[in-house]
Design an enzyme around this catalytic site. Structure first.
Site, PDB file in Angstrom:
ATOM      1  CE1 TYR A  76      37.263  37.506  44.934  1.00 61.12           C
ATOM      2  CE2 TYR A  76      37.158  39.886  45.206  1.00 61.12           C
ATOM      3  CZ  TYR A  76      37.464  38.635  45.704  1.00 61.12           C
ATOM      4  OH  TYR A  76      37.973  38.514  46.974  1.00 61.12           O
TER       5      TYR A  76
ATOM      6  CG  PHE B 168      42.471  39.505  48.494  1.00 62.31           C
ATOM      7  CD1 PHE B 168      42.249  38.137  48.388  1.00 62.31           C
ATOM      8  CD2 PHE B 168      43.767  39.977  48.365  1.00 62.31           C
ATOM      9  CE1 PHE B 168      43.298  37.259  48.173  1.00 62.31           C
ATOM     10  CE2 PHE B 168      44.828  39.103  48.147  1.00 62.31           C
ATOM     11  CZ  PHE B 168      44.589  37.743  48.060  1.00 62.31           C
TER      12      PHE B 168
ATOM     13  CG  HIS C 161      45.301  32.209  48.057  1.00 63.64           C
ATOM     14  ND1 HIS C 161      43.932  32.250  48.132  1.00 63.64           N
ATOM     15  CD2 HIS C 161      45.673  33.253  47.269  1.00 63.64           C
ATOM     16  CE1 HIS C 161      43.486  33.270  47.420  1.00 63.64           C
ATOM     17  NE2 HIS C 161      44.516  33.896  46.877  1.00 63.64           N
TER      18      HIS C 161
ATOM     19  CG  ASP D  40      42.555  36.739  37.895  1.00 61.76           C
ATOM     20  OD1 ASP D  40      42.453  36.102  38.972  1.00 61.76           O
ATOM     21  OD2 ASP D  40      42.009  36.371  36.848  1.00 61.76           O
TER      22      ASP D  40
END
Length: 224
Positions: free
Chosen positions: A69, A80, A188, A67
């Protein structure tokens, strides 16, 4: 809400079975938050920016995030990625470190990944909005109904490189036909998991190698 609509190429690709009424309800929910002065990110006009920048027919690669920031001035509609002028978040810093290690490219001074989107890299979050200061706060809004449909539609198209970093993204593998697509998985890039196998996974050279075998132009990963 004029700004809250999927681009035409994606609506056509998703087909008549796509639930436009559900999308309309989601837009009204976000409009209500605006009326109540509850901040969420990205702003309405950037919620579908990933789809606006990367036409359905041009998608070569999908990099899936969770999701947006959740702090002001960061989310710009691309997974990202952050707006120029915002500090580069830790996960993106680690992506840049792996980019440098993998391809020897210089580490960028900002976090805007728009140049990747313009080359056919769909930077899609599974959940497309978030309330300020509250990570993953919109996970129950039903965004996955839309983004899962996008993932499935791309899988049916075939020939896509799906990049799934971390357990959340890898939970979507059931939506992807790995017989006609390519799936790259690793931990991740967050500080908590990057040293467990993200570093050294060489995703960028692997993507370009796959594209080369398909006689497609490689991605220029250098962010200037």
């Amino acid at each position: 809400m004029q700004d809250f609509q999927l681009p035409a190429s994606w609506l056509k690709a998703l087909g008549p079975s796509f639930d436009k009424i559900f999308l309309e309800k989601l837009g009204k929910k976000l409009s209500k938050l605006e009326q109540e002065n509850i901040n969420f990110f990205p702003p309405i006009n950037k919620v579908f920016r990933a789809l606006q920048l990367t036409n359905y027919s041009k998608v070569k690669v999908l990099i899936l995030g969770q999701d947006p920031y959740y702090q002001s001035g960061q989310a710009n509609g691309l997974a990202f990625s952050v707006d120029t002028g915002s500090s580069v978040p830790p996960s993106l810093q680690n992506i840049y470190k792996e980019l440098h290690s993998d391809l020897g490219l210089s580490i960028p001074t900002h976090g805007d990944l728009t140049p990747w989107s313009n080359q056919g890299v769909l930077l899609l979050n599974s959940v497309l909005t978030v309330e300020e200061g509250h990570p993953n706060s919109h996970k129950s809004f039903g965004w996955s109904e839309i983004t899962d449909a996008i993932i499935s539609t791309l899988s049916n198209k075939g020939g896509i490189v799906f990049v799934l970093w971390g357990n959340f993204a890898q939970a979507k593998t059931s939506l992807i036909d790995n017989q006609v697509n390519h799936v790259i998985c690793s931990p991740h890039p967050s500080p908590l998991s990057s040293y467990r196998g993200f570093f050294g996974s060489k995703p960028f050279s692997r993507i370009n190698s796959i594209l080369a075998k398909k006689n497609l132009a490689p991605i220029d990963w250098q962010i200037k």
